[in-house]
Each structure stands twice: as C-alpha cells, then as structure tokens.
Scaffold this motif. Sequence first.
Motif, mmCIF file in Angstrom:
data_model
loop_
_atom_site.group_PDB
_atom_site.id
_atom_site.type_symbol
_atom_site.label_atom_id
_atom_site.label_comp_id
_atom_site.label_asym_id
_atom_site.label_seq_id
_atom_site.Cartn_x
_atom_site.Cartn_y
_atom_site.Cartn_z
ATOM 1 N N UNK A 176 0.849 -1.200 0.000
ATOM 2 C CA UNK A 176 0.000 0.000 0.000
ATOM 3 C C UNK A 176 0.881 1.246 0.000
ATOM 4 N N UNK A 177 0.782 2.013 -1.070
ATOM 5 C CA UNK A 177 1.555 3.239 -1.231
ATOM 6 C C UNK A 177 0.745 4.398 -0.655
ATOM 7 N N UNK A 178 1.302 5.031 0.371
ATOM 8 C CA UNK A 178 0.584 6.111 1.065
ATOM 9 C C UNK A 178 1.120 7.495 0.688
ATOM 10 N N UNK A 179 1.912 7.554 -0.365
ATOM 11 C CA UNK A 179 2.537 8.838 -0.720
ATOM 12 C C UNK A 179 1.704 9.690 -1.677
ATOM 13 N N UNK A 180 0.670 9.104 -2.279
ATOM 14 C CA UNK A 180 -0.131 9.857 -3.231
ATOM 15 C C UNK A 180 -1.311 10.560 -2.570
ATOM 16 N N UNK A 181 -2.199 11.089 -3.395
ATOM 17 C CA UNK A 181 -3.398 11.762 -2.894
ATOM 18 C C UNK A 181 -4.271 10.769 -2.124
ATOM 19 N N UNK A 182 -4.320 9.552 -2.658
ATOM 20 C CA UNK A 182 -5.069 8.476 -2.018
ATOM 21 C C UNK A 182 -4.165 7.259 -1.911
ATOM 22 N N UNK A 183 -4.404 6.384 -0.939
ATOM 23 C CA UNK A 183 -3.642 5.131 -0.902
ATOM 24 C C UNK A 183 -3.830 4.353 -2.200
ATOM 25 N N UNK A 184 -2.825 3.605 -2.587
ATOM 26 C CA UNK A 184 -2.916 2.803 -3.817
ATOM 27 C C UNK A 184 -2.008 1.589 -3.687
ATOM 28 N N UNK A 185 -2.442 0.463 -4.246
ATOM 29 C CA UNK A 185 -1.623 -0.753 -4.220
ATOM 30 C C UNK A 185 -0.577 -0.686 -5.316
ATOM 31 N N UNK A 186 0.672 -0.857 -4.940
ATOM 32 C CA UNK A 186 1.781 -0.793 -5.890
ATOM 33 C C UNK A 186 2.453 -2.164 -5.964
ATOM 34 N N UNK A 187 2.616 -2.664 -7.178
ATOM 35 C CA UNK A 187 3.304 -3.946 -7.367
ATOM 36 C C UNK A 187 4.787 -3.751 -7.067
ATOM 37 N N UNK A 188 5.302 -4.585 -6.175
ATOM 38 C CA UNK A 188 6.687 -4.432 -5.726
ATOM 39 C C UNK A 188 7.613 -5.528 -6.235
ATOM 40 N N UNK A 189 7.051 -6.692 -6.525
ATOM 41 C CA UNK A 189 7.902 -7.852 -6.798
ATOM 42 C C UNK A 189 7.808 -8.269 -8.258
ATOM 43 N N UNK A 190 8.920 -8.687 -8.842
ATOM 44 C CA UNK A 190 8.925 -9.075 -10.250
ATOM 45 C C UNK A 190 8.331 -10.461 -10.478
ATOM 46 N N UNK A 191 7.792 -10.668 -11.679
ATOM 47 C CA UNK A 191 7.433 -12.010 -12.133
ATOM 48 C C UNK A 191 8.723 -12.727 -12.496
ATOM 49 N N UNK A 192 8.954 -13.867 -11.833
ATOM 50 C CA UNK A 192 10.197 -14.612 -12.065
ATOM 51 C C UNK A 192 10.069 -15.571 -13.242
ATOM 52 N N UNK A 193 8.836 -16.008 -13.470
ATOM 53 C CA UNK A 193 8.608 -16.953 -14.576
ATOM 54 C C UNK A 193 7.171 -16.767 -15.061
ATOM 55 N N UNK A 194 6.998 -16.751 -16.368
ATOM 56 C CA UNK A 194 5.671 -16.595 -16.967
ATOM 57 C C UNK A 194 4.777 -17.755 -16.525
ATOM 58 N N UNK A 195 3.611 -17.445 -15.922
ATOM 59 C CA UNK A 195 2.719 -18.527 -15.484
ATOM 60 C C UNK A 195 2.375 -19.506 -16.605
ATOM 61 N N UNK A 196 2.279 -19.015 -17.836
ATOM 62 C CA UNK A 196 1.972 -19.919 -18.963
ATOM 63 C C UNK A 196 3.071 -20.962 -19.134
ATOM 64 N N UNK A 197 4.308 -20.570 -18.809
ATOM 65 C CA UNK A 197 5.428 -21.513 -18.906
ATOM 66 C C UNK A 197 5.444 -22.470 -17.719
ATOM 67 N N UNK A 198 4.881 -22.015 -16.596
ATOM 68 C CA UNK A 198 4.824 -22.876 -15.414
ATOM 69 C C UNK A 198 3.738 -23.938 -15.564
ATOM 70 N N UNK A 199 2.578 -23.487 -16.017
ATOM 71 C CA UNK A 199 1.405 -24.370 -16.008
ATOM 72 C C UNK A 199 1.032 -24.913 -17.389
ATOM 73 N N UNK A 200 1.528 -24.254 -18.456
ATOM 74 C CA UNK A 200 1.151 -24.663 -19.804
ATOM 75 C C UNK A 200 -0.228 -24.175 -20.217
ATOM 76 N N UNK A 201 -0.876 -23.424 -19.289
ATOM 77 C CA UNK A 201 -2.213 -22.874 -19.570
ATOM 78 C C UNK A 201 -2.489 -21.801 -18.524
#
Lengths: 144, 144
Positions: free
Chosen positions: A113-138
């Motif tokens: 939760x980013x509290x620095x803006x006008x309103x709180x907002x959810x900010x993605x912090x962590x990278x995708x390490x592997x494409x889910x399609x490559x993990x699951x095949x679907x």
Amino acid sequence: MTASASPEDWLAALRFDEQGLIPAIAQDARTGTVLMMAWMNAEAVRETVRTGQAVYYSRSRARLWRKGEESGHVQQVHDIRLDCDGDVLLLKITQIGGIACHTGRERCFYRSLDLNGMQPAWAVQDPVLKDPAAIYGHPHPDKR
Amino acid sequence: MTASASPEDWLAALRFDEQGLIPAIAQDARTGTVLMMAWMNAEAVRETVRTGQAVYYSRSRARLWRKGEESGHVQQVHDIRLDCDGDVLLLKITQIGGIACHTGRERCFYRSLDLNGMQPAWAVQDPVLKDPAAIYGHPHPDKR
C-alpha cells in the motif's frame, strides 16, 4: 488405548471454522519471507504431516490441493506451528523452484500500500520470475 | 471526481469474506518473526491506515480491537501488503513491548508439532515473557 492417547489428539487441538477449514501461513524457513496463506481441512493437515509437503484445500476447486502438483513448486515442510487460539497454522517451508505464487512471483504478497499519493494505492513491488503460462502450460485459476 | 479516482479504490481491491472480514498477518519488521494472525473488517483496515497502528476486528467481542488498547502493546505498522487474490493482508510491524500474544509470549505461534513421539503432539516452544495478569490486571479472553 485410552482417550488421552488417541492418535489424533494433536488434530483435535485445531479449531476449524464453520466450513471445516483453518488458515495456514507458509513462511520461507531460510529467509523468513511470508510467501502465502491458504486453507487446510483436516485431511489436508493430515496429508501435510504424513508427506512432509504442504497440502492445502482449494476452495475454488473444492478438493485437496497438493501444492506444486501442476507446477512442480512443492513446499517441503520443516516445522508446523499452532497459534494460541488453535485456529491458525504457520508452516516453515522450503519453496522448491523459488516461486510460491500462481502469478510466477516468489510470494503472493507482491503488492504494497503506497501512502505517498493523494489516495492510498496498491503498488506492485515484486517481479514475475517466470511466466505462469510456462509454469502451467495454460492460464491458471485463482488459488482460492 | 471520476469513479477511477474514488478515494477508496484501494479498499475495493480487498475481498472480504461472507462475514465482511479479511485475515491480517502481523510480522515483525526487523526479525521477520510471524507474531499473530487476526481479522479486520473494512473499518479496521481504514483505521489501521489512518492511525498507522494495527486495528483488528474482534470476533468474540464483535467490535473494533485497537491492538494494545488494554496492554499498551500496540503495533506500529510500517508496510501493508495484499496477496494475489486480494483476500489476505500482511503487515510489517514493530511490536511495542515485545509481546504480541495475550498469553504473555512474543508471538501467538508458540506451539510446534513434535513428530518424534509415537504420535504427533503440540510442544510449547516459547517462554512466557510476562504474566498476563500483570499485563491486563485480569484474566484475558481469547483474541478471537
């Protein structure tokens, strides 16, 4: 065998909710990172203890969910803890593959939760390490 | 103000359960120790964000529970994270007084499943740091 020596006394200490479920938090045993929280029913708890690998109950699929059954990203369980009220479990685990989340990230808690803006907002912090399609095949459904 | 700029868009991302609650895990920001898991309703989440201190919803007392309101053991919140499905919160906190559990222990997860005996058994691992009677001045009910 007396009642006090019942083989499932340890399971009787757990307080499952009205749906017969208990929350289980998975924490990386080495780094302490909280990776995910999912649910277990009594059978999932038994299977986790029996196999030494995390087994949850998938609410969306209404069946046991052997973590990693599709992805190979199994969780080796080193320690199971119970809280004071008996209604939450904490698992210390090794996450095989280094990816706990179905989005291909290390952990499910990748938004902060980013509290620095006008309103709180959810900010993605962590990278995708592997494409889910490559993990699951679907495309992969929610873990719920 | 357009819908996309609604002041509570961040709250709308949360998936509360049928009781209007969401699990919130409290983790020590410095050590990574998972201290407890409790529940929040929308008002508790708002109050946590507004005050910077953890506010839960007590299911047993059916009201907001400002953590530390009796014990003084408040939780200063440094980071709030949301999981992939939007149905679990993770708080990085500083636990004032070093005691999160109503039993007088650092954390609620003080029992570990011992698998070395004939049957699994819960073994108390963590010491009581302070007598609950000294913390509360009276017996303390479950946190549920």
